[in-house]
Enzyme design. Sequence first.
Site, PDB file in Angstrom:
ATOM      1  N   LYS A 126      40.774 -35.022  -3.227  1.00 47.27           N
ATOM      2  CA  LYS A 126      41.328 -34.616  -1.940  1.00 47.27           C
ATOM      3  C   LYS A 126      40.696 -33.297  -1.473  1.00 47.27           C
ATOM      4  CE  LYS A 126      43.659 -38.309  -2.872  1.00 47.27           C
ATOM      5  NZ  LYS A 126      44.948 -38.308  -3.523  1.00 47.27           N
ATOM      6  N   ARG A 138      30.266 -37.940 -23.111  1.00 51.64           N
ATOM      7  CA  ARG A 138      31.711 -38.111 -22.889  1.00 51.64           C
ATOM      8  C   ARG A 138      32.428 -36.838 -23.316  1.00 51.64           C
ATOM      9  NH1 ARG A 138      34.047 -40.379 -26.831  1.00 51.64           N
ATOM     10  NH2 ARG A 138      32.726 -42.202 -26.911  1.00 51.64           N
ATOM     11  N   TYR A 188      53.677 -39.155  -5.082  1.00 52.30           N
ATOM     12  CA  TYR A 188      52.538 -40.032  -4.828  1.00 52.30           C
ATOM     13  C   TYR A 188      52.800 -41.403  -5.462  1.00 52.30           C
ATOM     14  CZ  TYR A 188      47.776 -41.777  -4.879  1.00 52.30           C
ATOM     15  OH  TYR A 188      46.665 -42.549  -4.710  1.00 52.30           O
ATOM     16  N   ASP A 196      51.769 -31.131  -9.873  1.00 53.49           N
ATOM     17  CA  ASP A 196      50.673 -31.750  -9.126  1.00 53.49           C
ATOM     18  C   ASP A 196      50.435 -30.872  -7.901  1.00 53.49           C
ATOM     19  OD1 ASP A 196      49.124 -33.242  -7.348  1.00 53.49           O
ATOM     20  OD2 ASP A 196      50.040 -35.161  -7.903  1.00 53.49           O
TER      21      ASP A 196
HETATM   22  C1  LIG Z   1      45.600 -39.015  -4.558  1.00 54.57           C
HETATM   23  C2  LIG Z   1      46.676 -38.372  -5.316  1.00 54.57           C
HETATM   24  C3  LIG Z   1      46.831 -38.599  -6.696  1.00 54.57           C
HETATM   25  C4  LIG Z   1      45.950 -39.561  -7.461  1.00 54.57           C
HETATM   26  O1  LIG Z   1      44.631 -39.122  -7.509  1.00 54.57           O
HETATM   27  P1  LIG Z   1      43.348 -40.091  -7.564  1.00 54.57           P
HETATM   28  O2  LIG Z   1      42.212 -39.139  -7.554  1.00 54.57           O
HETATM   29  O3  LIG Z   1      43.416 -40.983  -6.366  1.00 54.57           O
HETATM   30  O4  LIG Z   1      43.462 -40.880  -8.833  1.00 54.57           O
HETATM   31  C5  LIG Z   1      47.848 -37.921  -7.351  1.00 54.57           C
HETATM   32  N1  LIG Z   1      48.675 -37.066  -6.685  1.00 54.57           N
HETATM   33  C6  LIG Z   1      48.553 -36.834  -5.364  1.00 54.57           C
HETATM   34  C7  LIG Z   1      49.495 -35.885  -4.702  1.00 54.57           C
HETATM   35  C8  LIG Z   1      47.559 -37.474  -4.638  1.00 54.57           C
HETATM   36  O5  LIG Z   1      47.466 -37.245  -3.325  1.00 54.57           O
END
Ligand SMILES: *Cc1c(COP(=O)(O)O)cnc(C)c1O
Length: 381
Positions: A195, A46, A98, A170
């Site tokens: 993504k 971890r 998001y 983000d």
């Molecule tokens: C998908 C997404 C998240 C969350 O990420 P996960 O890997 O699904 O937990 C946060 N911000 C954006 C812009 C996203 O597209």
Amino acid sequence: MKFGTKAIHAGVEPDPSTGAIMTPIFQTSTYVQASPGVHKGYEYARTQNPTRDALQKNLAALENGKFGLCFSSGLGAIDAVIKLLKPGDEVISTNDLYGGTYRIFTKVFEKYGIKFHFIPMENPASMADYINANTKLIWAETPTNPMMNIVDIAEIAKIAKQHGVLFAVDNTFATPFLQNPLDLGADIVMHSVTKYLGGHSDTVMGALIVNDEALAQQLAFIQNACGAVPGPQDCFLVLRGIKTLHLRMERHCQNGASIAHFLRNHPKVEKVYWPGFEDHPNHAVAKKQMRGFGGMISFVIKGYKLDDALKVMENLHYFSLAESLGGVESLCGHPATMTHASIPKSEREKVGLVDSLIRLSVGIEDVDDLKEDLRKALALI
Ligand SMILES: *Cc1c(COP(=O)(O)O)cnc(C)c1O
């Protein structure tokens, strides 16, 4: 090192025990010690894992940051950032973001006494009204999801510095290939690695990248203490995905531009949201802070009929109807019922997220096939 070289080499060393050129998947939960406290730098998985270490170093290099930390999902990474705060603290966030981020802020952390303000950040000056002595964090997404608004990272960073507030971006939509928030003055970059970074729709993961050592230590403490860490196999898959990030992003940008123009010229399309258009309200900022405009596009069908939008989505073949984005294959999604269903309709409509809006993640297929797919589906309404 330039970007493509970093994508392939940063953080990755041949395995010292065998010379394996690819970082092995260290599928172990613990490490043997010669004597209590005498070990090779690894105690428990971890806390540290060599496959994860390589990926964390690679991600840090791609964002021009000093420290990278990986989490079991993007939301796991966001969770760690908010856990830097305490009851009574306040956060200013983009209002168009998001859905899962909105949900963890309002449904989880508000319960712990943290207050969130959701504001449009396209005009950074408006932020001053919301900053007070309790403001500890500014949270921005740019391009925003799904309206593709652009927030001026350097301007917000200036305001955050003036007020001694942490600033997190983000960077999931842009990726480090198109935009590096740390270089523009942000303190924390967050990614849903699920993504574009993973890029093949086969892993769920999150990451944080920072420059400040004390901040990195606090986040590493939370990563270990709260335990939202990714497994070694996932780290391997993402290391593999990142080796082609620059090639994929070039094609995402080309295909994105081509599809955005195709839709804009289509008689059944009312409006297309894509920051590469010269008349996009924040195009100048996008041009200044991004090296391309990406493959994310939202559009609204003429007449604003939900049924028409559903019909188009049901009849696309190469654009699979699915949550998520950023993979090699094209996806379409319906934010109002899918990714953004957790945001109340009244809030959604304030930012223009109408029920007939469709979001596309344009993949790296041959663009003529993608256009033909859209042409056929639009012909049915
Ligand atoms: C998908 C997404 C998240 C969350 O990420 P996960 O890997 O699904 O937990 C946060 N911000 C954006 C812009 C996203 O597209």
